[in-house]
Design a protein around this motif. Sequence first.
Motif, PDB file in Angstrom:
ATOM      1  N   LEU A 131      13.089  -1.131  12.246  1.00 47.52           N
ATOM      2  CA  LEU A 131      12.578   0.185  11.870  1.00 47.52           C
ATOM      3  C   LEU A 131      11.275   0.040  11.075  1.00 47.52           C
ATOM      4  O   LEU A 131      10.309   0.779  11.303  1.00 47.52           O
ATOM      5  CB  LEU A 131      13.618   0.953  11.049  1.00 47.52           C
ATOM      6  N   ILE A 132      11.239  -0.918  10.150  1.00 45.79           N
ATOM      7  CA  ILE A 132      10.021  -1.147   9.371  1.00 45.79           C
ATOM      8  C   ILE A 132       8.905  -1.663  10.268  1.00 45.79           C
ATOM      9  O   ILE A 132       7.752  -1.225  10.153  1.00 45.79           O
ATOM     10  CB  ILE A 132      10.294  -2.111   8.196  1.00 45.79           C
ATOM     11  N   HIS A 133       9.209  -2.583  11.179  1.00 43.75           N
ATOM     12  CA  HIS A 133       8.194  -3.080  12.123  1.00 43.75           C
ATOM     13  C   HIS A 133       7.621  -1.928  12.953  1.00 43.75           C
ATOM     14  O   HIS A 133       6.410  -1.862  13.182  1.00 43.75           O
ATOM     15  CB  HIS A 133       8.772  -4.151  13.052  1.00 43.75           C
ATOM     16  N   PHE A 134       8.478  -1.048  13.417  1.00 39.95           N
ATOM     17  CA  PHE A 134       8.030   0.083  14.219  1.00 39.95           C
ATOM     18  C   PHE A 134       7.076   0.952  13.406  1.00 39.95           C
ATOM     19  O   PHE A 134       5.999   1.341  13.885  1.00 39.95           O
ATOM     20  CB  PHE A 134       9.223   0.912  14.700  1.00 39.95           C
ATOM     21  N   ALA A 135       7.452   1.261  12.161  1.00 37.12           N
ATOM     22  CA  ALA A 135       6.583   2.072  11.291  1.00 37.12           C
ATOM     23  C   ALA A 135       5.271   1.351  11.023  1.00 37.12           C
ATOM     24  O   ALA A 135       4.196   1.972  11.029  1.00 37.12           O
ATOM     25  CB  ALA A 135       7.300   2.387   9.981  1.00 37.12           C
ATOM     26  N   LYS A 136       5.324   0.053  10.809  1.00 35.93           N
ATOM     27  CA  LYS A 136       4.106  -0.750  10.564  1.00 35.93           C
ATOM     28  C   LYS A 136       3.205  -0.731  11.788  1.00 35.93           C
ATOM     29  O   LYS A 136       1.986  -0.625  11.659  1.00 35.93           O
ATOM     30  CB  LYS A 136       4.504  -2.181  10.185  1.00 35.93           C
ATOM     31  N   ASP A 137       3.772  -0.799  12.976  1.00 39.55           N
ATOM     32  CA  ASP A 137       2.981  -0.771  14.209  1.00 39.55           C
ATOM     33  C   ASP A 137       2.304   0.579  14.417  1.00 39.55           C
ATOM     34  O   ASP A 137       1.247   0.650  15.051  1.00 39.55           O
ATOM     35  CB  ASP A 137       3.850  -1.108  15.421  1.00 39.55           C
ATOM     36  N   LEU A 138       2.894   1.655  13.884  1.00 36.01           N
ATOM     37  CA  LEU A 138       2.273   2.981  13.992  1.00 36.01           C
ATOM     38  C   LEU A 138       1.016   3.083  13.137  1.00 36.01           C
ATOM     39  O   LEU A 138       0.122   3.875  13.430  1.00 36.01           O
ATOM     40  CB  LEU A 138       3.263   4.072  13.546  1.00 36.01           C
ATOM     41  N   ALA A 139       0.956   2.299  12.072  1.00 41.87           N
ATOM     42  CA  ALA A 139      -0.179   2.324  11.137  1.00 41.87           C
ATOM     43  C   ALA A 139      -0.440   0.897  10.666  1.00 41.87           C
ATOM     44  O   ALA A 139      -0.160   0.543   9.519  1.00 41.87           O
ATOM     45  CB  ALA A 139       0.141   3.240   9.970  1.00 41.87           C
ATOM     46  N   PRO A 140      -0.977   0.045  11.535  1.00 42.01           N
ATOM     47  CA  PRO A 140      -1.086  -1.377  11.205  1.00 42.01           C
ATOM     48  C   PRO A 140      -1.969  -1.691  10.002  1.00 42.01           C
ATOM     49  O   PRO A 140      -1.801  -2.731   9.375  1.00 42.01           O
ATOM     50  CB  PRO A 140      -1.646  -2.011  12.480  1.00 42.01           C
ATOM     51  N   ASN A 141      -2.898  -0.814   9.646  1.00 46.56           N
ATOM     52  CA  ASN A 141      -3.783  -1.061   8.508  1.00 46.56           C
ATOM     53  C   ASN A 141      -3.301  -0.415   7.218  1.00 46.56           C
ATOM     54  O   ASN A 141      -3.943  -0.548   6.176  1.00 46.56           O
ATOM     55  CB  ASN A 141      -5.203  -0.591   8.820  1.00 46.56           C
ATOM     56  N   ALA A 142      -2.199   0.290   7.278  1.00 51.47           N
ATOM     57  CA  ALA A 142      -1.687   0.991   6.100  1.00 51.47           C
ATOM     58  C   ALA A 142      -0.771   0.089   5.278  1.00 51.47           C
ATOM     59  O   ALA A 142      -0.004  -0.698   5.829  1.00 51.47           O
ATOM     60  CB  ALA A 142      -0.918   2.249   6.522  1.00 51.47           C
ATOM     61  N   ARG A 143      -0.859   0.221   3.967  1.00 53.54           N
ATOM     62  CA  ARG A 143       0.112  -0.424   3.091  1.00 53.54           C
ATOM     63  C   ARG A 143       1.402   0.380   3.134  1.00 53.54           C
ATOM     64  O   ARG A 143       1.360   1.603   3.208  1.00 53.54           O
ATOM     65  CB  ARG A 143      -0.383  -0.450   1.648  1.00 53.54           C
ATOM     66  N   ILE A 144       2.517  -0.321   3.047  1.00 55.22           N
ATOM     67  CA  ILE A 144       3.816   0.347   3.010  1.00 55.22           C
ATOM     68  C   ILE A 144       4.375   0.232   1.594  1.00 55.22           C
ATOM     69  O   ILE A 144       4.431  -0.864   1.030  1.00 55.22           O
ATOM     70  CB  ILE A 144       4.808  -0.277   4.012  1.00 55.22           C
ATOM     71  N   PHE A 145       4.758   1.378   1.039  1.00 60.32           N
ATOM     72  CA  PHE A 145       5.360   1.432  -0.288  1.00 60.32           C
ATOM     73  C   PHE A 145       6.769   1.990  -0.159  1.00 60.32           C
ATOM     74  O   PHE A 145       7.015   2.871   0.665  1.00 60.32           O
ATOM     75  CB  PHE A 145       4.556   2.358  -1.221  1.00 60.32           C
ATOM     76  N   LEU A 146       7.672   1.495  -1.004  1.00 61.27           N
ATOM     77  CA  LEU A 146       9.036   2.017  -1.022  1.00 61.27           C
ATOM     78  C   LEU A 146       9.696   1.694  -2.342  1.00 61.27           C
ATOM     79  O   LEU A 146       9.278   0.784  -3.052  1.00 61.27           O
ATOM     80  CB  LEU A 146       9.868   1.464   0.135  1.00 61.27           C
TER      81      LEU A 146
END
Length: 135
Positions: free
Chosen positions: A89-104
Amino acid sequence: MIVYQLETQISLEEYSMILTESGLGVRRPMEDLMLLQKMIDGSNLLVTARQDQQLIGLLRGLSDFCYRSFVADLAVSMSFQRMGIGRNLIHFAKDLAPNARIFLFSAEDAEGFYQKLGFQLHERCYQLKPEQQLL
């Protein structure tokens, strides 16, 4: 077969079910259905994992899809945990916005999971709780 996809909406029933089945429901206002519905409606990042159309995993958050993505919920049904679904699920979200930082925010018992995926603790994250006054 598990299908991962970006969805524009999920039902309140599905959202409540995945929170309960994942164990995340103990940290969410499950009794306030109107608030839960607003949480869904206010999210533009709904990545689902489905098996035979049954929701078994959900990543819910907010993203501008270029600079920042904020994950509010990462929930996988307990019977499907430890199968790589959360990671996917995280990989999928990362692939939608490959240049975005992910925060949680991580639950205490999930810190090792996120560290294993390469997440790093951020020293300058702040919060203001609803009961606190903005000065």
